[in-house]
Motif scaffolding. Structure first.
Motif, PDB file in Angstrom:
ATOM      1  N   ALA A  28      61.955  47.912  32.852  1.00  0.00           N
ATOM      2  CA  ALA A  28      60.982  48.648  33.661  1.00  0.00           C
ATOM      3  C   ALA A  28      60.513  47.776  34.819  1.00  0.00           C
ATOM      4  CB  ALA A  28      59.777  49.053  32.809  1.00  0.00           C
ATOM      5  N   PRO A  29      60.286  48.382  36.002  1.00  0.00           N
ATOM      6  CA  PRO A  29      59.772  47.581  37.114  1.00  0.00           C
ATOM      7  C   PRO A  29      58.387  47.044  36.773  1.00  0.00           C
ATOM      8  CG  PRO A  29      59.723  49.930  37.650  1.00  0.00           C
ATOM      9  CD  PRO A  29      60.402  49.793  36.324  1.00  0.00           C
ATOM     10  N   PRO A  30      58.087  45.843  37.250  1.00  0.00           N
ATOM     11  CA  PRO A  30      56.777  45.280  36.939  1.00  0.00           C
ATOM     12  C   PRO A  30      55.672  46.117  37.575  1.00  0.00           C
ATOM     13  CG  PRO A  30      57.899  43.949  38.592  1.00  0.00           C
ATOM     14  CD  PRO A  30      58.872  44.999  38.134  1.00  0.00           C
ATOM     15  N   ALA A  31      54.591  46.268  36.867  1.00  0.00           N
ATOM     16  CA  ALA A  31      53.439  47.009  37.396  1.00  0.00           C
ATOM     17  C   ALA A  31      52.804  46.189  38.510  1.00  0.00           C
ATOM     18  CB  ALA A  31      52.427  47.263  36.283  1.00  0.00           C
ATOM     19  N   ALA A  32      52.271  46.885  39.502  1.00  0.00           N
ATOM     20  CA  ALA A  32      51.569  46.196  40.581  1.00  0.00           C
ATOM     21  C   ALA A  32      50.362  45.484  39.984  1.00  0.00           C
ATOM     22  CB  ALA A  32      51.123  47.201  41.631  1.00  0.00           C
ATOM     23  N   PRO A  33      50.117  44.254  40.411  1.00  0.00           N
ATOM     24  CA  PRO A  33      48.972  43.536  39.847  1.00  0.00           C
ATOM     25  C   PRO A  33      47.665  44.265  40.125  1.00  0.00           C
ATOM     26  CG  PRO A  33      49.909  42.335  41.713  1.00  0.00           C
ATOM     27  CD  PRO A  33      50.787  43.509  41.465  1.00  0.00           C
TER      28      PRO A  33
ATOM     29  N   GLY B 175      37.556  48.540  48.669  1.00  0.00           N
ATOM     30  CA  GLY B 175      37.984  49.882  49.034  1.00  0.00           C
ATOM     31  C   GLY B 175      38.507  50.629  47.820  1.00  0.00           C
ATOM     32  N   THR B 176      39.103  51.796  48.058  1.00  0.00           N
ATOM     33  CA  THR B 176      39.631  52.647  46.992  1.00  0.00           C
ATOM     34  C   THR B 176      41.071  52.273  46.681  1.00  0.00           C
ATOM     35  OG1 THR B 176      38.224  54.453  47.743  1.00  0.00           O
ATOM     36  CG2 THR B 176      40.063  55.046  46.315  1.00  0.00           C
ATOM     37  N   ASP B 177      41.345  51.975  45.421  1.00  0.00           N
ATOM     38  CA  ASP B 177      42.698  51.621  44.990  1.00  0.00           C
ATOM     39  C   ASP B 177      43.596  52.849  45.068  1.00  0.00           C
ATOM     40  OD1 ASP B 177      45.030  50.803  43.679  1.00  0.00           O
ATOM     41  OD2 ASP B 177      43.937  49.609  42.210  1.00  0.00           O
TER      42      ASP B 177
ATOM     43  N   SER C 141      55.084  44.340  50.313  1.00  0.00           N
ATOM     44  CA  SER C 141      56.323  45.067  50.006  1.00  0.00           C
ATOM     45  C   SER C 141      56.343  46.454  50.652  1.00  0.00           C
ATOM     46  CB  SER C 141      56.505  45.184  48.493  1.00  0.00           C
ATOM     47  OG  SER C 141      55.556  46.091  47.948  1.00  0.00           O
ATOM     48  N   GLY C 142      55.256  46.809  51.351  1.00  0.00           N
ATOM     49  CA  GLY C 142      55.191  48.101  52.022  1.00  0.00           C
ATOM     50  C   GLY C 142      54.592  49.213  51.182  1.00  0.00           C
ATOM     51  N   LYS C 143      54.025  48.859  50.033  1.00  0.00           N
ATOM     52  CA  LYS C 143      53.417  49.863  49.155  1.00  0.00           C
ATOM     53  C   LYS C 143      51.969  50.103  49.560  1.00  0.00           C
ATOM     54  CE  LYS C 143      52.408  50.955  44.329  1.00  0.00           C
ATOM     55  NZ  LYS C 143      52.396  52.357  44.617  1.00  0.00           N
ATOM     56  N   LEU C 144      51.597  51.375  49.659  1.00  0.00           N
ATOM     57  CA  LEU C 144      50.206  51.728  49.936  1.00  0.00           C
ATOM     58  C   LEU C 144      49.346  51.288  48.761  1.00  0.00           C
ATOM     59  CD1 LEU C 144      47.996  53.155  51.569  1.00  0.00           C
ATOM     60  CD2 LEU C 144      48.703  55.296  50.493  1.00  0.00           C
ATOM     61  N   ARG C 145      48.296  50.514  49.042  1.00  0.00           N
ATOM     62  CA  ARG C 145      47.461  49.981  47.970  1.00  0.00           C
ATOM     63  C   ARG C 145      45.989  50.337  48.086  1.00  0.00           C
ATOM     64  NH1 ARG C 145      49.805  45.925  44.925  1.00  0.00           N
ATOM     65  NH2 ARG C 145      48.156  46.521  43.490  1.00  0.00           N
ATOM     66  N   VAL C 146      45.456  50.474  49.328  1.00  0.00           N
ATOM     67  CA  VAL C 146      44.004  50.610  49.490  1.00  0.00           C
ATOM     68  C   VAL C 146      43.671  51.617  50.590  1.00  0.00           C
ATOM     69  CG1 VAL C 146      41.829  49.354  49.828  1.00  0.00           C
ATOM     70  CG2 VAL C 146      43.838  48.126  48.974  1.00  0.00           C
ATOM     71  N   TYR C 147      42.630  52.418  50.345  1.00  0.00           N
ATOM     72  CA  TYR C 147      42.029  53.240  51.393  1.00  0.00           C
ATOM     73  C   TYR C 147      40.671  52.623  51.704  1.00  0.00           C
ATOM     74  CZ  TYR C 147      39.640  56.971  53.817  1.00  0.00           C
ATOM     75  OH  TYR C 147      38.928  57.678  54.756  1.00  0.00           O
ATOM     76  N   GLU C 148      40.441  52.359  52.980  1.00  0.00           N
ATOM     77  CA  GLU C 148      39.164  51.806  53.434  1.00  0.00           C
ATOM     78  C   GLU C 148      38.419  52.883  54.216  1.00  0.00           C
ATOM     79  OE1 GLU C 148      38.146  49.020  52.392  1.00  0.00           O
ATOM     80  OE2 GLU C 148      39.876  47.713  52.057  1.00  0.00           O
TER      81      GLU C 148
ATOM     82  N   LEU D 110      36.760  44.285  54.312  1.00  0.00           N
ATOM     83  CA  LEU D 110      38.161  44.426  54.723  1.00  0.00           C
ATOM     84  C   LEU D 110      38.912  43.113  54.514  1.00  0.00           C
ATOM     85  CD1 LEU D 110      37.670  46.370  58.092  1.00  0.00           C
ATOM     86  CD2 LEU D 110      38.539  47.319  55.953  1.00  0.00           C
ATOM     87  N   THR D 111      38.286  42.010  54.898  1.00  0.00           N
ATOM     88  CA  THR D 111      38.899  40.691  54.730  1.00  0.00           C
ATOM     89  C   THR D 111      39.156  40.411  53.257  1.00  0.00           C
ATOM     90  OG1 THR D 111      37.744  39.909  56.711  1.00  0.00           O
ATOM     91  CG2 THR D 111      38.632  38.228  55.233  1.00  0.00           C
ATOM     92  N   HIS D 112      38.182  40.716  52.413  1.00  0.00           N
ATOM     93  CA  HIS D 112      38.328  40.520  50.972  1.00  0.00           C
ATOM     94  C   HIS D 112      39.549  41.272  50.451  1.00  0.00           C
ATOM     95  CE1 HIS D 112      37.704  41.827  46.790  1.00  0.00           C
ATOM     96  NE2 HIS D 112      37.245  40.601  46.620  1.00  0.00           N
ATOM     97  N   ASP D 113      39.672  42.542  50.816  1.00  0.00           N
ATOM     98  CA  ASP D 113      40.783  43.353  50.305  1.00  0.00           C
ATOM     99  C   ASP D 113      42.125  42.886  50.860  1.00  0.00           C
ATOM    100  OD1 ASP D 113      38.934  44.736  48.858  1.00  0.00           O
ATOM    101  OD2 ASP D 113      39.120  46.611  49.972  1.00  0.00           O
ATOM    102  N   ILE D 114      42.159  42.500  52.118  1.00  0.00           N
ATOM    103  CA  ILE D 114      43.402  41.985  52.683  1.00  0.00           C
ATOM    104  C   ILE D 114      43.812  40.682  52.010  1.00  0.00           C
ATOM    105  CG2 ILE D 114      44.408  40.976  54.784  1.00  0.00           C
ATOM    106  CD1 ILE D 114      42.955  43.265  56.325  1.00  0.00           C
ATOM    107  N   ARG D 115      42.844  39.825  51.715  1.00  0.00           N
ATOM    108  CA  ARG D 115      43.165  38.582  50.979  1.00  0.00           C
ATOM    109  C   ARG D 115      43.739  38.890  49.602  1.00  0.00           C
ATOM    110  NH1 ARG D 115      41.885  34.169  53.692  1.00  0.00           N
ATOM    111  NH2 ARG D 115      40.035  34.078  55.021  1.00  0.00           N
ATOM    112  N   GLN D 116      43.240  39.935  48.952  1.00  0.00           N
ATOM    113  CA  GLN D 116      43.801  40.341  47.669  1.00  0.00           C
ATOM    114  C   GLN D 116      45.286  40.685  47.825  1.00  0.00           C
ATOM    115  OE1 GLN D 116      42.166  41.047  44.387  1.00  0.00           O
ATOM    116  NE2 GLN D 116      40.966  39.433  45.350  1.00  0.00           N
ATOM    117  N   LEU D 117      45.635  41.351  48.906  1.00  0.00           N
ATOM    118  CA  LEU D 117      47.013  41.775  49.125  1.00  0.00           C
ATOM    119  C   LEU D 117      47.896  40.628  49.604  1.00  0.00           C
ATOM    120  CD1 LEU D 117      46.358  45.232  50.806  1.00  0.00           C
ATOM    121  CD2 LEU D 117      46.918  44.755  48.417  1.00  0.00           C
ATOM    122  N   LEU D 118      47.308  39.593  50.143  1.00  0.00           N
ATOM    123  CA  LEU D 118      48.085  38.432  50.590  1.00  0.00           C
ATOM    124  C   LEU D 118      48.469  37.512  49.433  1.00  0.00           C
ATOM    125  CD1 LEU D 118      46.187  37.493  53.873  1.00  0.00           C
ATOM    126  CD2 LEU D 118      48.561  38.296  53.695  1.00  0.00           C
ATOM    127  N   ARG D 119      47.834  37.674  48.284  1.00  0.00           N
ATOM    128  CA  ARG D 119      48.128  36.799  47.128  1.00  0.00           C
ATOM    129  C   ARG D 119      49.569  36.891  46.697  1.00  0.00           C
ATOM    130  NH1 ARG D 119      44.437  37.937  42.324  1.00  0.00           N
ATOM    131  NH2 ARG D 119      44.877  40.079  42.797  1.00  0.00           N
TER     132      ARG D 119
END
Length: 196
Positions: A21-26, A32-34, A171-178, A187-196
């Motif tokens: 199975a593909p790994p689940a997104a962390p 924002g809204t996941d 990876s191009g996956k939609l993750r957050v609605y702000e 916004l910076t906090h959420d972008i840092r989460q995605l940069l991990r």
């Protein structure tokens, strides 16, 4: 013995399926809204403010912030663009791993030349995107963006439109609605989460 063999077979089958199975997104700690579990959006092709064809997938490897607006917008659009400009400053060197995309909801007025005089004003790395009315309508529909012209005295018009933005992971996956008016720190906090 048969019962034990069946249980062992089921266990092996379960283990094999789980391993394939593909790994689940962390799981993310977001302001924002996941949106990780939604099927909203998708790739699209428009023209950037330099007249070059661009796809959303061209920015794979970067966190992407996608915002829909228009250059004649008196409040929502410049406010949001200023927030993202502030985010880029807060990110420091990590800002080069982020791409802000501004998709016009007013392709009639927002030509490539008009976008070129507007979008990079906020940050030279930002990219403005336009296309035919049909292309813009297709992208708006895919992202559930609403935009409607509103006549104003003198024959001009404004555009009432959805005001939030979307964040995509590397990876191009939609993750957050702000939502509109999300502060730059969030916004910076959420972008840092995605940069991990």
């Amino acid at each position: 013995m048969r019962h034990l063999l069946r249980l062992l077979s089921l266990f092996i089958l379960f283990a094999a399926l789980t391993a394939c199975a593909p790994p689940a997104a962390p799981k993310l700690d977001l302001k924002g809204t996941d949106m990780s579990d939604t099927q909203l959006g998708g790739d699209f092709s428009l023209t950037d403010h330099l007249g070059q064809p661009r796809k959303l997938s061209d920015f794979s490897g970067k966190v992407v912030a996608l915002f829909f607006g228009y250059t004649h917008c008196p409040d929502v659009c410049p406010t949001t663009m200023l927030e993202y400009a502030t985010v880029m400053k807060k990110l420091g060197p990590d800002a080069d791993k982020v791409q802000v995309l501004f998709v016009t909801v007013d392709p009639e007025r927002d030509t490539t030349a008009v976008l070129a005089g507007y979008v990079p004003h906020f940050d030279p790395r930002f990219v403005g995107l336009t296309g035919s009315a049909a292309q813009i309508e297709q992208v708006k529909s895919a992202y559930k963006v609403v935009a409607q012209k509103v006549a104003v005295p003198g024959g001009a018009y404004t555009v009432d439109h959805s005001a939030g933005s979307y964040l995509f992971d590397k990876s191009g996956k939609l993750r957050v609605y702000e939502a509109y008016a999300t502060p730059a720190d969030s916004l910076t906090h959420d972008i840092r989460q995605l940069l991990r």
